[in-house]
Design a protein around this motif. Structure first.
Motif: not given
Length: 522
Positions: A421-443
Motif C-alpha cells: 500500500a505504501s509503495e502504490l499509494f504513497g506515505l503521506k496518508k498511509f495511516g488512513a489507507l492502512y486502517n481502511f485495508l484492515t477492515l478486510a479482516n473483520p469483513a
C-alpha cells in the motif's frame, strides 16, 4: 563537557533504531486479540454462550482490531504518543470490564454490550499499530518490507509471549488471562509512547543498516525457536514452577537483545534518494490525480482497481486465517485435543514467523528482481489453502500442520499488504489507507466465522445432541472433524480465488515496481 553529554543524549533519543526497538516492544502488546482462542472458552462457559453468540464476540473483536479510522485520523492531527495513550486507555477499559463480568465482580451485560466492550478493548490495538507503523515506514523509507514485517511479526507473537508469562504466574483461574490482556498493553504502551515518532530517518542512512537488520532477524528467529522449544517441553514434560520462571526470564533477555544495537555515526549518503522515496518515489508526467507510487488520499485510492484488488484479496485470505485463529479453541476441542493453549501459542509463533518471513521474502523479490511484492501474498494464500484442507479432514496431526500453514500464510499478509500500500499509494496518508485495508479482516471474519462457521457448528452440535442426555444449561458442543469440515473447504476455495486476485494485481503493477526498484538493481 555538559554540552557534549547533552548532544549525545539528544542523538541517542533521536536515533531511529531506538524508536524501532521501542515500537517492537509496543507491537508485542498489540496482538492480544490473537489470545481470543484462549480466553473464549472461559467466556463461553462463564456466560453460557453458544457458538454463534461466541462468534459474534469474535467478530466484534475483529472489528475492533480493524476499524482504525479514528486512529488514522488522530495520527495525522495529534502527536503519535497521544494516539498511543488513547489506545492504552481503551484496551484497559474494554478488557478490564470483561474481566470484572466474567469473574462475577460486575453484573452480566447483554450480548450487544459485551460485543461493545470487546470492540473497545481490541480497538486499542489500532492505535498501537498505526503509531508504530507510521513511524517505522517514515524512519525507514527504503526498508519498508523488513520494518513492517518485523513490527507486525511482534504483534503476532504477542499471544505466545503472554501465554508464557501467564504460565509462569501459575494462576489457577483461567479468567486471570483476561486481566493480563487488559493491563499489560496499557502499561507497556504508556511507558514507551514518547519514543514513538518520526526522527528524520532518511537522514540516518549508514552502510551498516543491512547488518543491523540481519541481527534483528537473527533475534526474531532465536525468539521463535526458543518459544517453540519451551512450549513443547512444558507440554510434554512436567516442569517445576522454578524452571518455568527461568524460561520466562530468558525470554525477556532475548527480547532485550535488539536494544543492544549500538548507536553509530549518522551518515548522509543517498539522503536525497531516501527523501524521494519517502515522498512517493515515482515521478512521471502529471495527469489529473496522482499516479501509482505517488501520494494518494483515501478518497483517491478508493476509486482505483488496484486498491480494491488488495482489499478483496486480503478479505478472502486474511479473513479465513482469522476465522481459524478465533475458533481454534473449538476446533481443537472438536478433534479431541485438550492442549488448546499450546495450539494458540503455536499459531502465534507461526504468525510471527510468517510476518517476519513475509517481509524478508517480499523485500528480496522487489530488491533483487524488481518484481511486484503481491506475488509473495499469492504464494501465502496458496499455502493457506492447503492448511484449510488439513483442518477439513482432521487427519492425525492435522491441527499441528494446519496451524503451521495457516499461521505462516496469515502472518505474511500483514507484512506484505502495508508495504504494498505504501509503495502504490504513497506515505503521506498511509495511516488512513492502512486502517481502511484492515477492515478486510473483520469483513472476512464476519462472513466466514459469524455466518458460515458458527451456523454449521451449531447445526451439527444440535444434531449430535439429539437422542442423548443433554443439560440445557450447558453450552452446545460439537465433536469430530465434521464440525468444521465444510467451513474449511469453503475457506480453502476462497484462498485460491484470493491468489488469483493477487496475481492480477501483480500483472497490473509490474511497471510500477520496475520504476521503483529497477534502477537500484546491481
Amino acid at each position: 563537557m555538559a554540552s557534549t553529554t547533552r548532544e549525545k543524549f539528544v542523538s541517542f533519543i533521536n536515533n531511529r533504531w531506538l524508536v524501532f526497538v521501542a515500537a517492537m516492544w509496543i507491537q508485542s502488546c498489540a496482538g492480544m486479540g490473537y489470545l481470543f482462542g484462549s480466553i473464549s472458552p472461559v467466556i463461553k462457559s462463564s456466560l453460557n454462550y453458544n457458538q454463534k453468540e461466541l462468534s459474534r464476540l469474535g467478530v466484534a473483536k475483529d472489528l475492533g482490531d480493524s476499524v482504525g479510522f479514528i486512529a488514522g485520523t488522530l495520527s495525522e492531527i495529534l502527536p503519535l504518543w497521544a494516539a498511543l495513550l488513547v489506545g492504552a486507555v481503551q484496551n484497559l477499559f474494554g478488557y478490564g470490564w470483561v474481566w470484572l463480568i466474567v469473574t462475577g465482580r460486575a453484573p452480566v451485560l447483554p450480548l450487544w454490550a459485551m460485543c461493545l466492550l470487546i470492540f473497545i478493548g481490541n480497538n486499542g490495538e489500532t492505535y498501537f499499530n498505526t503509531g508504530t507503523l507510521v513511524s517505522g515506514v517514515q524512519n525507514f523509507p527504503k526498508s519498508r518490507g523488513p520494518v513492517v514485517g518485523i513490527l507486525k511479526g511482534f504483534a503476532g507473537l504477542g499471544g505466545a509471549i503472554m501465554s508464557q508469562i501467564f504460565t509462569m504466574l501459575n494462576s489457577s483461574n483461567p479468567a486471570s488471562l483476561i486481566l493480563m490482556v487488559a493491563v499489560t498493553p496499557a502499561v507497556v504502551g504508556v511507558s514507551l509512547m514518547f519514543l514513538i515518532r518520526p526522527v528524520g530517518g532518511h537522514k540516518q542512512i549508514r552502510p551498516t543498516d543491512g547488518a543491523s537488520f540481519t541481527f534483528i532477524y537473527g533475534v526474531c528467529l532465536l525468539l521463535a525457536v526458543y518459544l517453540m522449544a519451551v512450549m513443547l517441553i512444558q507440554d510434554v514434560v512436567v516442569v517445576s514452577h522454578n524452571i518455568i520462571t527461568v524460561f520466562t526470564i530468558v525470554l525477556f533477555v532475548i527480547l532485550l537483545l535488539p536494544a543492544s544495537e549500538r548507536h553509530k555515526r549518522i551518515a548522509h549518503l543517498q539522503a536525497q534518494l531516501m527523501q524521494a522515496a519517502a515522498e512517493g518515489a515515482v515521478r512521471v508526467k502529471r495527469r489529473r490525480g496522482p499516479h501509482r507510487g505517488e501520494d494518494f488520499t483515501l478518497t483517491q485510492a478508493l476509486v482505483k482497481a488496484d486498491f480494491w484488488l488488495i482489499f478483496v484479496s486480503l478479505l478472502l485470505g486474511s479473513g479465513s486465517g482469522l476465522t481459524v485463529i478465533d475458533n481454534l479453541g473449538q476446533m481443537s476441542q472438536s478433534l479431541g485435543y485438550d492442549n488448546t493453549h499450546v495450539l494458540v501459542s503455536m499459531i502465534s509463533i507461526w504468525n510471527f514467523l510468517g510476518r517476519v518471513g513475509g517481509g524478508y521474502f517480499s523485500e528480496l523479490v522487489v530488491r533483487d528482481y524488481a518484481y511486484p511484492r503481491p506475488v509473495a501474498m499469492a504464494l501465502a494464500q496458496l499455502v493457506m489453502s492447503v492448511g484449510h484442507i488439513f483442518f477439513a479432514y482432521g487427519w492425525p496431526g492435522a491441527m499441528y500442520i494446519g496451524t503451521l500453514l495457516i499461521g505462516l500464510g496469515y502472518g505474511a499478509h500483514w507484512a506484505i499488504v502495508p508495504a504494498t500500500a505504501s509503495e502504490l499509494f504513497g506515505l503521506k496518508k498511509f495511516g488512513a489507507l492502512y486502517n481502511f485495508l484492515t477492515l478486510a479482516n473483520p469483513a472476512g471474519s464476519l462472513v466466514f466465522s459469524g455466518m458460515i462457521a458458527s451456523s454449521i457448528y451449531d447445526r451439527e452440535a444440535e444434531r449430535q445432541a439429539q437422542g442423548s442426555v443433554f443439560d440445557p444449561n450447558d453450552a452446545l458442543r460439537c465433536n469430530g472433524s465434521i464440525c468444521f469440515y465444510l467451513t474449511s473447504l469453503i475457506m480453502s476455495g476462497f484462498c485460491i480465488i484470493a491468489c488469483i486476485l493477487s496475481m492480477i494485481l501483480v500483472r497490473r503493477t509490474k511497471s510500477v515496481y520496475t520504476h521503483l526498484y529497477g534502477k537500484t538493481r546491481t
